[in-house]
Enzyme design. Structure first.
Site, mmCIF file in Angstrom:
data_model
loop_
_atom_site.group_PDB
_atom_site.id
_atom_site.type_symbol
_atom_site.label_atom_id
_atom_site.label_comp_id
_atom_site.label_asym_id
_atom_site.label_seq_id
_atom_site.Cartn_x
_atom_site.Cartn_y
_atom_site.Cartn_z
ATOM 1 N N LYS A 1 0.710 -1.158 0.059
ATOM 2 C CA LYS A 1 0.114 -0.179 -0.335
ATOM 3 C C LYS A 1 0.965 1.219 -0.098
ATOM 4 O O LYS A 1 1.462 1.311 0.955
ATOM 5 C CB LYS A 1 -0.844 -0.101 1.682
ATOM 6 N N GLY B 1 6.181 5.145 8.718
ATOM 7 C CA GLY B 1 5.473 6.415 8.103
ATOM 8 C C GLY B 1 5.804 7.052 9.890
ATOM 9 O O GLY B 1 7.134 7.031 9.883
ATOM 10 N N SER B 2 4.445 7.492 10.107
ATOM 11 C CA SER B 2 4.786 8.617 10.965
ATOM 12 C C SER B 2 5.185 8.132 12.626
ATOM 13 O O SER B 2 4.880 6.649 12.446
ATOM 14 C CB SER B 2 3.730 9.507 11.139
ATOM 15 N N THR B 3 5.361 8.236 13.495
ATOM 16 C CA THR B 3 5.521 7.699 14.496
ATOM 17 C C THR B 3 3.542 7.230 14.448
ATOM 18 O O THR B 3 3.282 6.324 15.949
ATOM 19 C CB THR B 3 5.885 8.509 15.803
ATOM 20 N N GLY C 1 2.523 4.570 13.247
ATOM 21 C CA GLY C 1 3.312 3.572 14.122
ATOM 22 C C GLY C 1 1.987 3.280 14.887
ATOM 23 O O GLY C 1 1.966 2.100 15.171
ATOM 24 N N GLU D 1 9.284 1.722 10.930
ATOM 25 C CA GLU D 1 10.347 2.603 10.389
ATOM 26 C C GLU D 1 9.977 3.778 10.633
ATOM 27 O O GLU D 1 8.825 4.029 9.950
ATOM 28 C CB GLU D 1 10.856 2.180 9.202
ATOM 29 N N CYS E 1 13.150 11.026 7.079
ATOM 30 C CA CYS E 1 13.263 10.447 8.614
ATOM 31 C C CYS E 1 14.595 10.272 9.461
ATOM 32 O O CYS E 1 14.765 10.285 10.806
ATOM 33 C CB CYS E 1 12.661 9.233 8.701
ATOM 34 N N GLU F 1 9.536 16.332 14.923
ATOM 35 C CA GLU F 1 10.486 15.828 13.604
ATOM 36 C C GLU F 1 9.353 16.998 13.135
ATOM 37 O O GLU F 1 8.173 16.891 12.372
ATOM 38 C CB GLU F 1 9.846 14.477 12.991
HETATM 39 P P1 NAD Z 1 2.014 8.438 7.248
HETATM 40 O O1 NAD Z 1 2.146 8.177 8.343
HETATM 41 O O2 NAD Z 1 0.799 9.685 7.148
HETATM 42 O O3 NAD Z 1 1.573 7.111 6.014
HETATM 43 C C1 NAD Z 1 2.902 6.641 5.699
HETATM 44 C C2 NAD Z 1 1.587 4.856 5.559
HETATM 45 O O4 NAD Z 1 0.179 4.634 6.313
HETATM 46 C C3 NAD Z 1 1.085 5.817 4.262
HETATM 47 O O5 NAD Z 1 0.865 4.981 3.127
HETATM 48 C C4 NAD Z 1 -0.535 6.218 4.548
HETATM 49 O O6 NAD Z 1 -1.772 6.281 3.356
HETATM 50 C C5 NAD Z 1 -0.403 4.558 5.796
HETATM 51 N N1 NAD Z 1 -1.355 5.613 6.394
HETATM 52 C C6 NAD Z 1 -2.147 6.135 7.366
HETATM 53 N N2 NAD Z 1 -3.119 5.971 8.167
HETATM 54 C C7 NAD Z 1 -2.914 4.492 8.494
HETATM 55 C C8 NAD Z 1 -4.165 3.673 9.267
HETATM 56 N N3 NAD Z 1 -4.995 4.298 9.961
HETATM 57 N N4 NAD Z 1 -3.864 2.642 9.374
HETATM 58 C C9 NAD Z 1 -2.369 1.829 8.068
HETATM 59 N N5 NAD Z 1 -2.130 2.769 7.113
HETATM 60 C C10 NAD Z 1 -2.216 4.011 7.607
HETATM 61 O O7 NAD Z 1 3.810 9.075 6.980
HETATM 62 P P2 NAD Z 1 4.224 9.902 5.825
HETATM 63 O O8 NAD Z 1 3.650 10.822 5.685
HETATM 64 O O9 NAD Z 1 3.843 8.988 4.466
HETATM 65 O O10 NAD Z 1 5.353 9.853 5.970
HETATM 66 C C11 NAD Z 1 6.567 10.558 6.826
HETATM 67 C C12 NAD Z 1 6.611 10.031 8.166
HETATM 68 O O11 NAD Z 1 7.308 8.950 7.766
HETATM 69 C C13 NAD Z 1 7.854 10.858 8.593
HETATM 70 O O12 NAD Z 1 7.519 10.659 10.694
HETATM 71 C C14 NAD Z 1 9.057 9.935 8.598
HETATM 72 O O13 NAD Z 1 10.215 10.182 9.632
HETATM 73 C C15 NAD Z 1 8.715 8.600 7.876
HETATM 74 N N6 NAD Z 1 9.581 8.042 8.054
HETATM 75 C C16 NAD Z 1 10.233 7.301 8.413
HETATM 76 C C17 NAD Z 1 11.228 6.024 7.758
HETATM 77 C C18 NAD Z 1 12.160 5.260 8.165
HETATM 78 O O14 NAD Z 1 12.753 4.477 7.871
HETATM 79 N N7 NAD Z 1 12.281 5.022 9.306
HETATM 80 C C19 NAD Z 1 11.563 6.215 6.152
HETATM 81 C C20 NAD Z 1 10.614 7.404 5.694
HETATM 82 C C21 NAD Z 1 10.032 8.023 6.342
#
Ligand code: NAD
Length: 477
Positions: free
Chosen positions: A175, A228-230, A233, A250, A284, A381
């Site tokens: 996804k 994605g975001s904490t 997560g 992550e 990140c 962040e």
């Molecule tokens: P996000 O958490 O908003 O979204 C990430 C993914 O999760 C997207 O595909 C989104 O559609 C999905 N998502 C959203 N709500 C969900 C839910 N309730 N259930 C399941 N999936 C859901 O993050 P973003 O804005 O796309 O990315 C930015 C964040 O990602 C930043 O916090 C960044 O630090 C982090 N990031 C971390 C790493 C790492 O390896 N540690 C790498 C890249 C980005």
């Protein structure tokens, strides 16, 4: 413009029914809508997971390691043939500078090469158990894995998850984020064109709330691999707890960049701006807190600001562009809120802070000084082109301040004193650290965070372990 994939990729083909709800995609550099992509719904999750389960049981799980290796090498080759197309798609959807987008497409192919080669080098152990007999462990595939990825490095992060999961014998439902579905869909298409059987990799663009939740709670999904975001997560961890699903997370970061006076600090100052401003700060691993030993603080800041001013911000299609736009109007507004907060709290702007171009979601790289360590700009962040620099006097206080963060993803230490480098590297609470470098990602090495930056690891052999269950078998003599 390359051909744009705009349908879900289900069971080996694009599902081209037109009745589906669609999400417009906007080019962040021009603010113009350039296409619409189908949005998956919970019913599509059911279809995809059933097809994946069938593909796993009816062949992929039991395919010989040699055959799986051959297919994944073919996928890598196919990706290499399409690097330019993948790069153009990434640039269009998230405004990534074209040179970076090409590098990242190549990185995705390299990840497939690494895991194709890893398949025949990854196995269990024999163990001398005390009661005698013969004891061995097996690394077994899990079944269907959900890979949920963000918009900042859409293609390489999708490959980091898909390649080891497939190599370990799982099927994957991928996804992508709503803002960045194109390269994920292309990955599905190219992987199947290279010989991946239908159902082994499927791609479901759609909203996190609808598709993400349905995937995480689906009883047939055995593991959720999330970047994605904490905040999201945390929600995934809560949902996964209901039936104890395996997860890897992550998440965010607020990484330190530590420069001692004995370092080649000129090199550190020249290279540090891109350690936070690359990808327009939407990284990140961005080294967004810079700690500089007080005796070199002023000349370091001067050189850092000079290097920042020299960065090329603008049209991502130009080869020389280093910083493109932010990904969306909302993302820029969120970063600008932090800048307003910094102004109100009395931080100094050494450079940046404004919109450099009338069109597109651009923002100048911004260097802040005198940021209070309780302020949002220091603690949170920002995920945009903003950095804060601070002086330090002694190692003990430095380490306390470095580790005073809920995050622990990445970081750099600059010093020519080997003992100090090793001592500080051990003491910094982060999953990844570089000495005299800003390089965080190596395909062969584990990548992931301490504390609220996540759990589990991507990349290296650690990722492959994470996509298997460990079984112990005892044979009586
Ligand atoms: P996000 O958490 O908003 O979204 C990430 C993914 O999760 C997207 O595909 C989104 O559609 C999905 N998502 C959203 N709500 C969900 C839910 N309730 N259930 C399941 N999936 C859901 O993050 P973003 O804005 O796309 O990315 C930015 C964040 O990602 C930043 O916090 C960044 O630090 C982090 N990031 C971390 C790493 C790492 O390896 N540690 C790498 C890249 C980005």
């Amino acid at each position: 413009m390359p051909t744009l994939p705009t349908h879900l990729f289900l069971n080996g083909r694009y599902a081209d029914d037109l009745a589906r709800r669609r999400t417009p995609l906007i080019n962040p550099a021009t603010e113009a809508v350039f296409t619409e992509v189908a949005a998956a719904e919970p019913a599509d999750v059911e279809t995809a997971v059933s097809a994946a389960q069938k593909a796993w049981e009816s062949g992929w799980r039991d395919l010989s390691p040699g055959k799986r290796t051959e297919i994944l090498f073919n996928v890598a080759r196919k990706l290499r043939e399409h690097i330019e197309e993948l790069a153009q798609l990434e640039m269009l959807q998230i405004g990534k500078p074209i040179a970076d987008a090409r590098d990242e497409a190549g990185l995705g192919a390299r990840v497939f090469e690494f895991y194709a080669g890893a398949i025949t080098k990854f196995g269990g152990q024999t163990l001398p158990v005390s009661r005698g007999g013969f004891d061995f462990t097996l690394r077994q595939s899990m079944g269907v894995v959900a890979a949920i990825v963000p918009w900042n490095f859409p293609f390489p992060i999708a490959c980091w998850k898909v390649a080891p999961a497939l190599a370990a014998g799982n099927c994957v439902v991928l996804k992508p984020a709503s803002l960045s579905p194109l390269t994920a869909l292309k990955l599905g298409e190219l992987a199947h064109a290279a010989g991946l059987p239908p159902g082994v990799l499927q791609v479901l663009p759609g909203s996190g709330a609808a598709v993400g939740d349905a995937l995480v709670t689906h009883p047939r999904i055995r593991k959720v691999s999330f970047t994605g975001s904490t905040e999201v997560g945390r929600r995934i961890m809560e949902l996964a707890a209901r039936d104890l699903k395996r997860i890897s997370l992550e998440l965010g970061g607020k990484s330190p960049n530590i420069v001692f006076a004995d370092a080649d600090w000129q090199r550190a100052a020249d290279s540090s701006p891109m350690s936070v401003f690359a990808n327009t700060g939407q990284d990140c691993c961005a080294r967004s807190r810079v700690f500089v030993e007080r005796s070199i603080f002023e000349p370091f800041v001067e050189r850092f600001v000079q290097a920042t001013r020299a960065l090329k911000v603008g049209d991502p299609a130009q080869e020389e562009t280093q910083l493109g736009p932010l990904v969306s109007a909302g993302q820029r507004a969120s970063v600008e809120e932090y800048l307003t907060d910094a102004r109100q709290r009395g931080s100094r702007f050494a450079c940046g802070g404004s919109r450099p171009l009338p069109k597109g979601w651009f923002l100048e790289p911004t260097v802040l000084l005198d940021v209070d360590k309780k302020d949002r700009c220091w603690r949170e962040e920002i995920f945009g082109p903003v950095v804060a620099l601070t002086p330090f006097d002694d190692e003990a206080t430095l380490l306390q301040e470095v580790n005073d963060s809920p995050y622990g993803l990445s970081g750099s230490v600059w010093t020519q004193n080997l003992s100090r480098a090793l001592r500080v590297a051990r003491a910094v609470e982060s999953g990844v650290l570089s000495i005299n470098s800003h390089s965080s990602v190596h395909v062969e090495a584990p990548f992931g965070g301490f504390k609220q930056s996540g759990l589990g690891r991507d990349l290296g052999m650690a990722a492959m372990e994470g996509y298997t269950e460990l079984k112990n078998v005892y044979v009586a003599e």
